[in-house]
Design a protein around this motif. Structure first.
Motif, PDB file in Angstrom:
ATOM      1  N   ARG A 133      25.391  14.490  68.090  1.00  0.00           N
ATOM      2  CA  ARG A 133      25.365  13.091  67.642  1.00  0.00           C
ATOM      3  C   ARG A 133      25.776  13.016  66.178  1.00  0.00           C
ATOM      4  NH1 ARG A 133      19.783  10.226  69.908  1.00  0.00           N
ATOM      5  NH2 ARG A 133      20.187  10.543  72.143  1.00  0.00           N
ATOM      6  N   MET A 134      25.233  13.938  65.382  1.00  0.00           N
ATOM      7  CA  MET A 134      25.556  13.950  63.962  1.00  0.00           C
ATOM      8  C   MET A 134      27.016  14.340  63.737  1.00  0.00           C
ATOM      9  SD  MET A 134      23.062  15.402  60.942  1.00  0.00           S
ATOM     10  CE  MET A 134      21.672  14.565  61.695  1.00  0.00           C
ATOM     11  N   VAL A 135      27.527  15.251  64.560  1.00  0.00           N
ATOM     12  CA  VAL A 135      28.934  15.647  64.451  1.00  0.00           C
ATOM     13  C   VAL A 135      29.845  14.445  64.697  1.00  0.00           C
ATOM     14  CG1 VAL A 135      30.769  17.008  65.550  1.00  0.00           C
ATOM     15  CG2 VAL A 135      28.564  18.081  65.003  1.00  0.00           C
ATOM     16  N   PHE A 136      29.511  13.631  65.693  1.00  0.00           N
ATOM     17  CA  PHE A 136      30.362  12.468  65.980  1.00  0.00           C
ATOM     18  C   PHE A 136      30.282  11.431  64.864  1.00  0.00           C
ATOM     19  CE2 PHE A 136      30.250  14.093  70.406  1.00  0.00           C
ATOM     20  CZ  PHE A 136      31.621  14.135  70.607  1.00  0.00           C
ATOM     21  N   ILE A 137      29.134  11.313  64.214  1.00  0.00           N
ATOM     22  CA  ILE A 137      29.052  10.432  63.048  1.00  0.00           C
ATOM     23  C   ILE A 137      29.937  10.979  61.932  1.00  0.00           C
ATOM     24  CG2 ILE A 137      27.524   9.545  61.238  1.00  0.00           C
ATOM     25  CD1 ILE A 137      25.325   9.382  63.364  1.00  0.00           C
ATOM     26  N   ALA A 138      29.941  12.305  61.763  1.00  0.00           N
ATOM     27  CA  ALA A 138      30.830  12.921  60.777  1.00  0.00           C
ATOM     28  C   ALA A 138      32.294  12.647  61.115  1.00  0.00           C
ATOM     29  CB  ALA A 138      30.567  14.428  60.693  1.00  0.00           C
ATOM     30  N   SER A 150      27.903   2.903  73.326  1.00  0.00           N
ATOM     31  CA  SER A 150      26.783   3.724  73.808  1.00  0.00           C
ATOM     32  C   SER A 150      26.401   4.841  72.845  1.00  0.00           C
ATOM     33  CB  SER A 150      27.122   4.347  75.170  1.00  0.00           C
ATOM     34  OG  SER A 150      27.176   3.354  76.171  1.00  0.00           O
ATOM     35  N   ILE A 151      27.121   4.999  71.742  1.00  0.00           N
ATOM     36  CA  ILE A 151      26.762   6.044  70.791  1.00  0.00           C
ATOM     37  C   ILE A 151      25.340   5.800  70.290  1.00  0.00           C
ATOM     38  CG2 ILE A 151      27.624   4.890  68.697  1.00  0.00           C
ATOM     39  CD1 ILE A 151      28.697   7.720  67.882  1.00  0.00           C
ATOM     40  N   GLN A 152      24.621   6.882  70.047  1.00  0.00           N
ATOM     41  CA  GLN A 152      23.238   6.788  69.613  1.00  0.00           C
ATOM     42  C   GLN A 152      23.107   7.152  68.145  1.00  0.00           C
ATOM     43  OE1 GLN A 152      20.620   5.706  71.779  1.00  0.00           O
ATOM     44  NE2 GLN A 152      22.504   5.131  72.852  1.00  0.00           N
ATOM     45  N   THR A 153      22.047   6.673  67.527  1.00  0.00           N
ATOM     46  CA  THR A 153      21.763   7.020  66.152  1.00  0.00           C
ATOM     47  C   THR A 153      20.978   8.332  66.106  1.00  0.00           C
ATOM     48  OG1 THR A 153      20.873   6.198  64.055  1.00  0.00           O
ATOM     49  CG2 THR A 153      19.621   5.705  66.051  1.00  0.00           C
ATOM     50  N   ILE A 154      20.574   8.740  64.915  1.00  0.00           N
ATOM     51  CA  ILE A 154      19.878  10.004  64.709  1.00  0.00           C
ATOM     52  C   ILE A 154      18.387   9.731  64.586  1.00  0.00           C
ATOM     53  CG2 ILE A 154      19.707  12.076  63.294  1.00  0.00           C
ATOM     54  CD1 ILE A 154      22.445  11.619  64.631  1.00  0.00           C
ATOM     55  N   ASN A 155      17.581  10.457  65.347  1.00  0.00           N
ATOM     56  CA  ASN A 155      16.135  10.264  65.329  1.00  0.00           C
ATOM     57  C   ASN A 155      15.426  11.438  64.675  1.00  0.00           C
ATOM     58  OD1 ASN A 155      16.348   7.835  66.863  1.00  0.00           O
ATOM     59  ND2 ASN A 155      16.590   9.073  68.720  1.00  0.00           N
ATOM     60  N   HIS A 156      14.431  11.138  63.836  1.00  0.00           N
ATOM     61  CA  HIS A 156      13.493  12.138  63.305  1.00  0.00           C
ATOM     62  C   HIS A 156      14.176  13.219  62.469  1.00  0.00           C
ATOM     63  CE1 HIS A 156      10.999  10.046  66.122  1.00  0.00           C
ATOM     64  NE2 HIS A 156      11.609  10.561  67.171  1.00  0.00           N
ATOM     65  N   SER A 158      14.691  -1.067  65.722  1.00  0.00           N
ATOM     66  CA  SER A 158      14.951  -2.161  64.796  1.00  0.00           C
ATOM     67  C   SER A 158      16.432  -2.442  64.648  1.00  0.00           C
ATOM     68  CB  SER A 158      14.358  -1.834  63.426  1.00  0.00           C
ATOM     69  OG  SER A 158      15.094  -0.780  62.835  1.00  0.00           O
ATOM     70  N   ARG A 159      16.700  -3.525  63.962  1.00  0.00           N
ATOM     71  CA  ARG A 159      18.080  -3.951  63.780  1.00  0.00           C
ATOM     72  C   ARG A 159      18.905  -2.933  63.002  1.00  0.00           C
ATOM     73  NH1 ARG A 159      17.340  -9.532  61.007  1.00  0.00           N
ATOM     74  NH2 ARG A 159      15.510  -9.466  62.329  1.00  0.00           N
ATOM     75  N   VAL A 160      18.283  -2.174  62.116  1.00  0.00           N
ATOM     76  CA  VAL A 160      19.075  -1.227  61.331  1.00  0.00           C
ATOM     77  C   VAL A 160      19.706  -0.160  62.222  1.00  0.00           C
ATOM     78  CG1 VAL A 160      17.175   0.343  60.739  1.00  0.00           C
ATOM     79  CG2 VAL A 160      19.129   0.126  59.203  1.00  0.00           C
ATOM     80  N   ASN A 161      19.018   0.249  63.283  1.00  0.00           N
ATOM     81  CA  ASN A 161      19.597   1.218  64.213  1.00  0.00           C
ATOM     82  C   ASN A 161      20.736   0.590  65.024  1.00  0.00           C
ATOM     83  OD1 ASN A 161      17.960   3.386  63.483  1.00  0.00           O
ATOM     84  ND2 ASN A 161      16.325   2.737  64.862  1.00  0.00           N
TER      85      ASN A 161
END
Length: 232
Positions: A105-110, A122-128, A171-174
């Motif tokens: 997930r982090m690689v795709f954000i990069a 459908s991409i997801q954010t980073i958790n924890h 939340s909205r930020v995600n």
């Protein structure tokens, strides 16, 4: 540019460039993982990622079909498994598979930050992984990504817009982060009026709309905050 497709990315580089960009993004995130998590503990995320990537899998052979499948592996409740990407990953233990999903997930954000793809919805954010995500944003140094990430109360990135009501896992930020990754809004200069209209129309109106849950109006105000002309 806006990508309203739920599952398919828009790739911005040629097939010949894609694997090189992917390997550079993997290298960047591996560096961040090693620095934040370390590899001495067998339970650390970095150890699990390194163990899999060093077990014979050859990511230099992955092209567009493999990366399309890998992206879907990272989606919530995805039925696409790592074995679709590479058969050498078929026997990856579940806990290692979860660690890999978060890592990629982090690689795709990069890759988004390097202007390699426009992500699907459908991409997801980073958790924890607060420190890792903050460090990635700092290294990518993309104006809009830093701005949106800085809104999250757990982030150490300074923001005058940080607010307590954002402190919610859904939340909205995600939603805003996921929406940002489906645009080419790297900075305020990249934001075009026709793209803003497309986002607005996809969230406001009658019927089933793809962005109804994404708080689009406030998102547009946030990403254009630095430019009064764009806010109009």
């Amino acid at each position: 540019m806006i990508n309203l497709n739920k599952n398919s990315a828009i790739w911005l580089v040629s097939d010949e460039q894609l694997n090189g960009e992917f390997r550079q993004a993997v290298s960047l995130v591996r560096q961040i993982y090693r620095k934040v998590h370390g590899v001495s503990s067998t339970t650390s995320l970095a150890y699990k990622v390194e163990a899999v990537l060093n077990c014979g899998v050859d990511i230099s052979r992955w092209g567009r079909p493999e990366l399309d499948a890998l992206l879907q592996v990272t989606f919530r409740d995805s039925e696409v498994t790592l074995s679709y990407v590479d058969r050498t990953l078929a026997n990856t233990p579940p806990s290692y598979g979860t660690a890999l999903s978060q890592f990629f997930r982090m690689v795709f954000i990069a890759l988004w930050g390097r202007r390699v793809l426009i992500a699907p919805l459908s991409i997801q954010t980073i958790n924890h992984q607060v420190e890792c995500f903050d460090m990635l944003c700092e290294k990518l140094d993309v104006e809009s990504l830093t701005l949106i990430r800085g809104l999250h109360p757990e982030s150490k990135i300074a923001s005058i817009f940080k607010r307590g009501e954002f402190n919610d896992g859904s939340s909205r930020v995600n939603f805003w982060l996921r929406l940002l990754l489906s645009t080419n809004f790297y900075g305020v200069d990249d934001i075009q009026s026709e793209d803003c209209q497309k986002l607005f129309d996809s969230a406001n109106g009658v019927g089933v709309l793809p962005l109804r849950r994404y708080y689009v109006n406030d998102f547009l105000l946030s990403v254009t905050a630095a430019c009064e002309e764009k806010r109009r």
